[in-house]
Design a protein around this motif. Structure first.
Motif, PDB file in Angstrom:
ATOM      1  N   ILE A 166       0.910  -1.156   0.000  1.00 59.68           N
ATOM      2  CA  ILE A 166       0.000   0.000   0.000  1.00 59.68           C
ATOM      3  C   ILE A 166       0.944   1.199   0.000  1.00 59.68           C
ATOM      4  O   ILE A 166       1.526   1.543   1.031  1.00 59.68           O
ATOM      5  N   GLN A 167       1.149   1.772  -1.167  1.00 57.89           N
ATOM      6  CA  GLN A 167       2.305   2.647  -1.330  1.00 57.89           C
ATOM      7  C   GLN A 167       1.983   3.887  -2.152  1.00 57.89           C
ATOM      8  O   GLN A 167       1.513   3.774  -3.285  1.00 57.89           O
ATOM      9  N   HIS A 168       2.237   5.054  -1.550  1.00 58.04           N
ATOM     10  CA  HIS A 168       2.181   6.294  -2.324  1.00 58.04           C
ATOM     11  C   HIS A 168       3.516   6.425  -3.056  1.00 58.04           C
ATOM     12  O   HIS A 168       4.565   6.367  -2.419  1.00 58.04           O
ATOM     13  N   GLU A 169       3.492   6.608  -4.371  1.00 59.22           N
ATOM     14  CA  GLU A 169       4.719   6.484  -5.165  1.00 59.22           C
ATOM     15  C   GLU A 169       5.379   7.832  -5.464  1.00 59.22           C
ATOM     16  O   GLU A 169       6.050   7.970  -6.491  1.00 59.22           O
ATOM     17  N   SER A 170       5.242   8.809  -4.567  1.00 60.14           N
ATOM     18  CA  SER A 170       5.838  10.124  -4.857  1.00 60.14           C
ATOM     19  C   SER A 170       7.371  10.031  -4.935  1.00 60.14           C
ATOM     20  O   SER A 170       7.991  10.713  -5.749  1.00 60.14           O
ATOM     21  N   ASP A 171       7.973   9.122  -4.133  1.00 59.65           N
ATOM     22  CA  ASP A 171       9.441   9.012  -4.190  1.00 59.65           C
ATOM     23  C   ASP A 171       9.914   8.372  -5.497  1.00 59.65           C
ATOM     24  O   ASP A 171      11.108   8.373  -5.793  1.00 59.65           O
ATOM     25  N   LYS A 172       9.020   7.828  -6.275  1.00 58.76           N
ATOM     26  CA  LYS A 172       9.395   7.308  -7.605  1.00 58.76           C
ATOM     27  C   LYS A 172       9.006   8.319  -8.687  1.00 58.76           C
ATOM     28  O   LYS A 172       8.906   7.972  -9.874  1.00 58.76           O
ATOM     29  N   GLY A 173       8.765   9.543  -8.277  1.00 57.06           N
ATOM     30  CA  GLY A 173       8.425  10.588  -9.247  1.00 57.06           C
ATOM     31  C   GLY A 173       6.974  10.534  -9.693  1.00 57.06           C
ATOM     32  O   GLY A 173       6.626  11.063 -10.752  1.00 57.06           O
ATOM     33  N   LEU A 174       6.117   9.891  -8.879  1.00 51.86           N
ATOM     34  CA  LEU A 174       4.699   9.760  -9.254  1.00 51.86           C
ATOM     35  C   LEU A 174       3.803  10.280  -8.113  1.00 51.86           C
ATOM     36  O   LEU A 174       3.171   9.495  -7.394  1.00 51.86           O
ATOM     37  N   PRO A 175       3.752  11.601  -7.933  1.00 56.45           N
ATOM     38  CA  PRO A 175       2.938  12.143  -6.830  1.00 56.45           C
ATOM     39  C   PRO A 175       1.453  11.858  -7.063  1.00 56.45           C
ATOM     40  O   PRO A 175       0.973  11.921  -8.193  1.00 56.45           O
ATOM     41  N   GLY A 176       0.764  11.496  -5.972  1.00 62.39           N
ATOM     42  CA  GLY A 176      -0.671  11.234  -6.088  1.00 62.39           C
ATOM     43  C   GLY A 176      -0.988   9.884  -6.716  1.00 62.39           C
ATOM     44  O   GLY A 176      -2.140   9.606  -7.026  1.00 62.39           O
ATOM     45  N   PHE A 177       0.035   9.045  -6.895  1.00 61.94           N
ATOM     46  CA  PHE A 177      -0.210   7.698  -7.444  1.00 61.94           C
ATOM     47  C   PHE A 177      -0.086   6.696  -6.291  1.00 61.94           C
ATOM     48  O   PHE A 177       0.952   6.613  -5.635  1.00 61.94           O
ATOM     49  N   VAL A 178      -1.168   5.973  -6.029  1.00 61.93           N
ATOM     50  CA  VAL A 178      -1.161   5.028  -4.903  1.00 61.93           C
ATOM     51  C   VAL A 178      -1.323   3.616  -5.448  1.00 61.93           C
ATOM     52  O   VAL A 178      -2.295   3.312  -6.139  1.00 61.93           O
ATOM     53  N   ASN A 179      -0.356   2.768  -5.133  1.00 61.50           N
ATOM     54  CA  ASN A 179      -0.399   1.375  -5.569  1.00 61.50           C
ATOM     55  C   ASN A 179      -0.935   0.465  -4.476  1.00 61.50           C
ATOM     56  O   ASN A 179      -0.496   0.544  -3.313  1.00 61.50           O
TER      57      ASN A 179
END
Ligand SMILES: Cc1cc2nc3c(=O)[nH]c(=O)nc-3n(C[C@H](O)[C@H](O)[C@H](O)COP(=O)(O)OP(=O)(O)OC[C@H]3O[C@@H](n4cnc5c(N)ncnc54)[C@H](O)[C@@H]3O)c2cc1C
Length: 372
Positions: free
Chosen positions: A333-346
């Motif tokens: 359950i991961q917010h991917e802002s540190d991968k350059g994807l703000p607002g993207f939740v996996n």
């Protein structure tokens, strides 16, 4: 190009519960679902058990969301008359080796915060379930069963009433971060495509969730997001009136599954399963040759079971992060802002107890989006 604030990919129980929870606080939510209705994949091919939270690594997402989720689910079901039953559950051992294993499950459950577990000797078990024969066991009073379709229908109806747009027969086919928004391209059944913009994206695509993460540009092998499929088959008892079993009855769990258990369903039926077999391609065919294995497994604690009592039932497929030879893997359950994807939740690897945990997962997603 049209715009929306939040896009949820997938209308299984997880995507639907997120749509329901977020729609109380946000406008402009779209749910994309590739099938022609909600809940046609993992969420309609499971045991429909509300788990207490016995099996998971303490402090893991699985443990936390199961324990919080069951509480939220029981509260929701009783408030809105969604069909459920707190059947309670017996975990049983037939020999000394299994006794050691279920003692471990008992203490793990306690560590995870499950309350009111109680050891049972063979006499206690016989008193509760006269047809079950076991040397030792314990009872889990918080376990129950739920009508998962009614639950999903509740989430769907409420979310729609709150203004969520559901787009069925609409597959998310491409996804790209454009600096201030996501460009989402969707494909319709006849192959037509169109694109729109979304500020946030929630990936609740179940068995496809790793592929959706990859679509967004994430290296799913580097981050261990690639899913493995694990088939779970069920057999049904043809004449359930032959037995008078009212509790869920589980044997020892294995590394990859909870063991072939007896589930009394809300319609008065009795289901056995699921088993667990890793597969390379998704398929829902039941292997009737496995009937003997189901019979042997369950007869150990239900001695009056006969081979002819079993009839083939359904099949589900688990989205497992864990490979066959690996130990426990948690939900992603991961917010991917540190991968350059703000607002993207996996949300990846949401296998059991995902049905039990759905509302707790939605609470986490709500918090993540608020912080984002
Ligand atoms: C055999 C088995 C037994 C289980 N038993 C239990 C149990 O007793 N208790 C419990 O708590 N949990 C149980 N689970 C786990 C539980 O069923 C799941 O965790 C839960 O249903 C997952 O829901 P989901 O919404 O993530 O997935 P799904 O229900 O599969 O929903 C995902 C949706 O995404 C859609 N989708 C995928 N890709 C795209 C795309 N590109 N574009 C648009 N839509 C897309 C799919 O069509 C699907 O409808 C069991 C699971 C299995 C397999």
């Amino acid at each position: 190009m049209q715009e929306t604030k939040i896009t949820i990919i997938g209308a299984g129980v997880v995507g639907l519960s997120i749509a329901y929870v977020l729609s109380k606080f946000h406008q402009d939510i779209v749910v994309l679902e590739k099938n022609d209705s909600f809940g046609q994949e993992i969420s309609s091919r499971n045991s429909e058990v509300i788990h207490a939270g016995l099996y998971y690594l303490p402090d893991s997402f699985k443990a936390q969301t199961c324990i919080r989720g069951k509480y939220l689910l029981y509260e929701l079901c009783s408030k809105y008359n969604i069909l459920y039953k707190k059947t309670t559950k017996l975990v049983v051992a037939c020999n000394d080796e299994e006794i050691k294993k279920i003692e471990k499950i008992y203490y793990n459950g306690q560590k995870c915060g499950v309350k009111n577990l109680k050891f049972l000797d063979s006499g206690d078990i016989e008193e509760l379930e006269p047809q079950i024969s076991a040397k030792f066991g314990f009872i889990s009073p918080d376990s129950g069963i739920i009508d998962s379709h009614s639950l999903m229908n509740f989430f769907y109806t409420k979310a729609k009433d709150n203004g969520v747009t559901f787009s069925f027969c609409t597959e998310a086919a491409a996804l790209a971060w454009r600096g201030s928004h996501y460009k989402i391209t969707v494909k319709e059944p006849k192959g037509d495509t169109f694109s729109f913009q979304s500020q946030a994206v929630i990936n609740a695509a179940g068995l496809n969730s790793d592929k959706v993460a990859q679509m967004a540009g994430i290296d799913i092998d580097k981050y261990f997001y690639r899913l493995n499929y694990c088939k779970g088959q069920y057999f049904r008892i043809g004449n359930p009136k032959k037995f008078s079993i009212s509790h869920l009855v589980y044997p020892c769990a294995t590394q990859i599954s909870l063991g072939i258990h007896i589930t009394p369903d809300l319609g008065g039926g009795l289901r056995l399963g699921p088993d667990a077999k890793y597969i390379s391609e998704i398929n829902y065919q039941i292997d009737e040759a496995d009937q003997g294995c189901f019979y042997e497994s369950v007869k150990r604690f239900l001695p009056s079971l006969e081979a002819e009592d079993l009839v083939p039932d359904t099949v589900g497929v688990r989205p497992k992060l864990q490979k066959e030879d690996e130990i426990f893997k948690d939900f992603i359950i991961q917010h991917e802002s540190d991968k350059g994807l703000p607002g993207f939740v996996n949300l990846i690897g949401i296998e059991s107890p995902g049905l039990t945990a759905c509302l707790a997962i939605a609470e986490i997603v709500k918090k993540v989006l608020k912080n984002a």
